[in-house]
Scaffold this motif. Structure first.
Motif, PDB file in Angstrom:
ATOM      1  N   PHE A   1       0.832  -1.199   0.000  1.00 54.82           N
ATOM      2  CA  PHE A   1       0.000   0.000   0.000  1.00 54.82           C
ATOM      3  C   PHE A   1       0.869   1.252   0.000  1.00 54.82           C
ATOM      4  N   SER A   2       1.908   1.265   0.812  1.00 56.72           N
ATOM      5  CA  SER A   2       2.791   2.422   0.896  1.00 56.72           C
ATOM      6  C   SER A   2       3.528   2.649  -0.419  1.00 56.72           C
ATOM      7  N   ALA A   3       4.022   1.583  -1.021  1.00 59.08           N
ATOM      8  CA  ALA A   3       4.724   1.715  -2.299  1.00 59.08           C
ATOM      9  C   ALA A   3       3.790   2.225  -3.387  1.00 59.08           C
ATOM     10  N   ILE A   4       2.557   1.738  -3.397  1.00 62.08           N
ATOM     11  CA  ILE A   4       1.586   2.165  -4.400  1.00 62.08           C
ATOM     12  C   ILE A   4       1.255   3.642  -4.231  1.00 62.08           C
ATOM     13  N   VAL A   5       1.081   4.089  -2.977  1.00 68.83           N
ATOM     14  CA  VAL A   5       0.806   5.505  -2.729  1.00 68.83           C
ATOM     15  C   VAL A   5       1.943   6.362  -3.288  1.00 68.83           C
ATOM     16  N   ALA A   6       3.176   6.002  -2.966  1.00 67.16           N
ATOM     17  CA  ALA A   6       4.328   6.779  -3.436  1.00 67.16           C
ATOM     18  C   ALA A   6       4.435   6.740  -4.951  1.00 67.16           C
ATOM     19  N   HIS A   7       4.273   5.556  -5.526  1.00 68.66           N
ATOM     20  CA  HIS A   7       4.356   5.407  -6.978  1.00 68.66           C
ATOM     21  C   HIS A   7       3.293   6.243  -7.671  1.00 68.66           C
ATOM     22  N   ASP A   8       2.062   6.164  -7.190  1.00 71.94           N
ATOM     23  CA  ASP A   8       0.950   6.823  -7.879  1.00 71.94           C
ATOM     24  C   ASP A   8       1.002   8.337  -7.738  1.00 71.94           C
ATOM     25  N   LEU A   9       1.438   8.823  -6.584  1.00 68.43           N
ATOM     26  CA  LEU A   9       1.552  10.273  -6.426  1.00 68.43           C
ATOM     27  C   LEU A   9       2.568  10.846  -7.407  1.00 68.43           C
ATOM     28  N   ALA A  10       3.667  10.131  -7.605  1.00 64.79           N
ATOM     29  CA  ALA A  10       4.666  10.589  -8.573  1.00 64.79           C
ATOM     30  C   ALA A  10       4.122  10.489  -9.993  1.00 64.79           C
TER      31      ALA A  10
ATOM     32  N   LEU B   1       8.804  14.824  -2.193  1.00 61.14           N
ATOM     33  CA  LEU B   1       7.588  14.455  -1.477  1.00 61.14           C
ATOM     34  C   LEU B   1       7.862  13.172  -0.708  1.00 61.14           C
ATOM     35  N   VAL B   2       8.005  13.288   0.607  1.00 60.17           N
ATOM     36  CA  VAL B   2       8.303  12.132   1.460  1.00 60.17           C
ATOM     37  C   VAL B   2       6.979  11.458   1.807  1.00 60.17           C
ATOM     38  N   THR B   3       6.739  10.298   1.216  1.00 55.00           N
ATOM     39  CA  THR B   3       5.520   9.542   1.498  1.00 55.00           C
ATOM     40  C   THR B   3       5.849   8.402   2.438  1.00 55.00           C
ATOM     41  N   ARG B   4       5.102   8.310   3.524  1.00 50.29           N
ATOM     42  CA  ARG B   4       5.266   7.220   4.481  1.00 50.29           C
ATOM     43  C   ARG B   4       4.040   7.162   5.374  1.00 50.29           C
ATOM     44  N   GLY B   5       3.960   6.126   6.210  1.00 45.37           N
ATOM     45  CA  GLY B   5       2.802   5.928   7.060  1.00 45.37           C
ATOM     46  C   GLY B   5       2.682   6.984   8.150  1.00 45.37           C
ATOM     47  N   ARG B   6       1.458   7.166   8.625  1.00 49.39           N
ATOM     48  CA  ARG B   6       1.226   8.190   9.627  1.00 49.39           C
ATOM     49  C   ARG B   6       1.887   7.851  10.961  1.00 49.39           C
ATOM     50  N   ASP B   7       2.339   6.604  11.150  1.00 51.04           N
ATOM     51  CA  ASP B   7       3.054   6.254  12.373  1.00 51.04           C
ATOM     52  C   ASP B   7       4.389   6.972  12.464  1.00 51.04           C
TER      53      ASP B   7
ATOM     54  N   PRO C   1      11.597  19.013   1.867  1.00 53.53           N
ATOM     55  CA  PRO C   1      10.541  18.478   1.011  1.00 53.53           C
ATOM     56  C   PRO C   1       9.162  18.767   1.618  1.00 53.53           C
ATOM     57  N   THR C   2       8.139  18.317   0.935  1.00 56.98           N
ATOM     58  CA  THR C   2       6.799  18.228   1.501  1.00 56.98           C
ATOM     59  C   THR C   2       6.605  16.783   1.948  1.00 56.98           C
ATOM     60  N   TRP C   3       5.710  16.571   2.907  1.00 56.99           N
ATOM     61  CA  TRP C   3       5.446  15.222   3.411  1.00 56.99           C
ATOM     62  C   TRP C   3       4.025  14.792   3.074  1.00 56.99           C
ATOM     63  N   HIS C   4       3.835  13.486   3.038  1.00 49.63           N
ATOM     64  CA  HIS C   4       2.507  12.909   2.830  1.00 49.63           C
ATOM     65  C   HIS C   4       2.438  11.652   3.688  1.00 49.63           C
ATOM     66  N   HIS C   5       1.801  11.755   4.853  1.00 55.39           N
ATOM     67  CA  HIS C   5       1.697  10.622   5.772  1.00 55.39           C
ATOM     68  C   HIS C   5       0.352   9.932   5.567  1.00 55.39           C
ATOM     69  N   HIS C   6       0.399   8.797   4.906  1.00 55.50           N
ATOM     70  CA  HIS C   6      -0.832   8.105   4.553  1.00 55.50           C
ATOM     71  C   HIS C   6      -1.323   7.208   5.694  1.00 55.50           C
ATOM     72  N   PRO C   7      -2.597   6.821   5.669  1.00 60.05           N
ATOM     73  CA  PRO C   7      -3.118   5.896   6.693  1.00 60.05           C
ATOM     74  C   PRO C   7      -2.422   4.547   6.610  1.00 60.05           C
ATOM     75  N   LEU C   8      -2.516   3.775   7.684  1.00 62.67           N
ATOM     76  CA  LEU C   8      -1.869   2.468   7.767  1.00 62.67           C
ATOM     77  C   LEU C   8      -2.878   1.342   7.559  1.00 62.67           C
ATOM     78  N   LEU C   9      -2.403   0.222   7.065  1.00 64.06           N
ATOM     79  CA  LEU C   9      -3.228  -0.975   7.026  1.00 64.06           C
ATOM     80  C   LEU C   9      -3.156  -1.665   8.385  1.00 64.06           C
ATOM     81  N   LEU C  10      -4.318  -2.078   8.896  1.00 62.20           N
ATOM     82  CA  LEU C  10      -4.437  -2.693  10.217  1.00 62.20           C
ATOM     83  C   LEU C  10      -4.911  -4.133  10.085  1.00 62.20           C
ATOM     84  N   ASP C  11      -4.505  -4.965  11.041  1.00 62.41           N
ATOM     85  CA  ASP C  11      -4.992  -6.342  11.053  1.00 62.41           C
ATOM     86  C   ASP C  11      -6.331  -6.410  11.781  1.00 62.41           C
ATOM     87  N   GLU C  12      -6.849  -7.591  11.967  1.00 58.00           N
ATOM     88  CA  GLU C  12      -8.184  -7.740  12.562  1.00 58.00           C
ATOM     89  C   GLU C  12      -8.232  -7.293  14.013  1.00 58.00           C
TER      90      GLU C  12
END
Length: 290
Positions: free
Chosen positions: A20-29, A199-205, A225-236
């Motif tokens: 998910f993190s790689a896709i966010v970074a890839h797609d934003l670019a 653009l530094v993309t990484r998880g909000r943690d 740079p500018t930052w983009h802290h995306h939401p995280l994937l969570l387990d059950e």
């Protein structure tokens, strides 16, 4: 040009959270006509395994991502040493001999990286005996830089103040570890500058860490740079997927899914649409406060 990066450490297999993190970074670019970089963060001592870097490349290709690879951290050791020496000459680093157990016993508050270091070694004369880590004197550093600001695309402008962040406070972070040439904070900040990341993309943690990184940029004269802290994937259980919890080997690992014949492009499309496998959900995102 917008330049993003995905920078995994080869100390465990990638999981769905990494995808998910790689896709966010890839797609934003890609959406901005920019460039998506892959950087292998391989200075994690004996835990770094070269064969996993090859696995990562196969995983990203399987997801349908295209990237430009830059130098791994193991090729950048001189830059880490030079930056640490600059900060020592400025009187902003001090040696610390404390063990994790000693820090946990002495700490009076907890932060996002665990017990907040209480400053036990600050002001001590000399480095003492045995291996030492080098910590940033955050208060002294802020006195030198004055007020700082950084911008997150999701949360808006932020006043950089790692000394007073309540439950997000990190304390005097380690910049040079006892057995490694640099901590994440120092290495990632220097690497992003060297690679031209805008653009530094990484998880909000890692949101709190960006306060420290902005401070290091000011101290070392690095671009901001500018930052983009995306939401995280969570387990059950509502806990983020993480290598240390073996998320790469519990049905969420990319390599296992790839070898089982799953369609990587279809998985990437599902993650983009926030359609997650059973047991996976998307955590809360960041929002502007004004």
């Amino acid at each position: 040009m917008t330049v993003t990066r995905f920078a995994p450490s080869p100390n465990g297999s990638l999981h769905l959270g990494h995808a998910f993190s790689a896709i966010v970074a890839h797609d934003l670019a890609a959406q901005r006509g920019g460039r998506f970089l892959l950087r292998i963060e391989n200075i994690d001592g004996a835990r770094s395994r070269a064969e996993l870097a090859d696995e990562f490349r196969e995983d990203l290709a399987w997801l349908g991502l295209a990237w430009r690879e830059v130098a791994p951290q193991s090729a950048r050791l001189e830059s880490y040493s030079a930056a640490a020496e600059t900060l020592r000459e400025q009187g902003l680093l001090y040696p610390c001999t404390c063990t994790r157990a000693e820090i946990a016993a002495a700490a009076t508050e907890a932060g996002p990286e665990g017990p907040v270091y209480p400053g036990t070694c600050k002001g001590r004369a000399g480095a003492g005996e045995g291996p030492v880590a080098w910590r940033l004197d955050v208060a002294a550093a802020l006195e030198r830089t004055g007020p700082l600001e950084w911008i997150d695309e999701l949360a808006g402008p932020q006043a950089a103040d790692p000394a007073r962040l309540g439950p997000s406070r990190l304390g005097d972070v380690v910049l040079v570890r006892k057995a490694e040439p640099a901590s994440y904070h120092l290495a990632a900040t220097l690497d992003d500058a060297a690679d031209g990341v805008t653009l530094v993309t990484r998880g909000r943690d890692l949101f709190a860490a960006s306060h420290v990184h902005r401070l290091l940029q000011a101290l070392l004269g690095l671009p901001v740079p500018t930052w983009h802290h995306h939401p995280l994937l969570l387990d059950e259980s509502g806990i983020k997927l993480a290598k240390r919890r073996n998320s790469g080997e519990e049905g969420f690992g990319l390599a296992d899914r790839r070898r089982a014949g799953e369609d990587g492009a279809a998985l990437a499309a599902a993650l983009r649409a926030h359609r997650f496998p059973a047991g996976i959900s998307l955590g809360q995102g960041l929002h502007r406060t004004a």
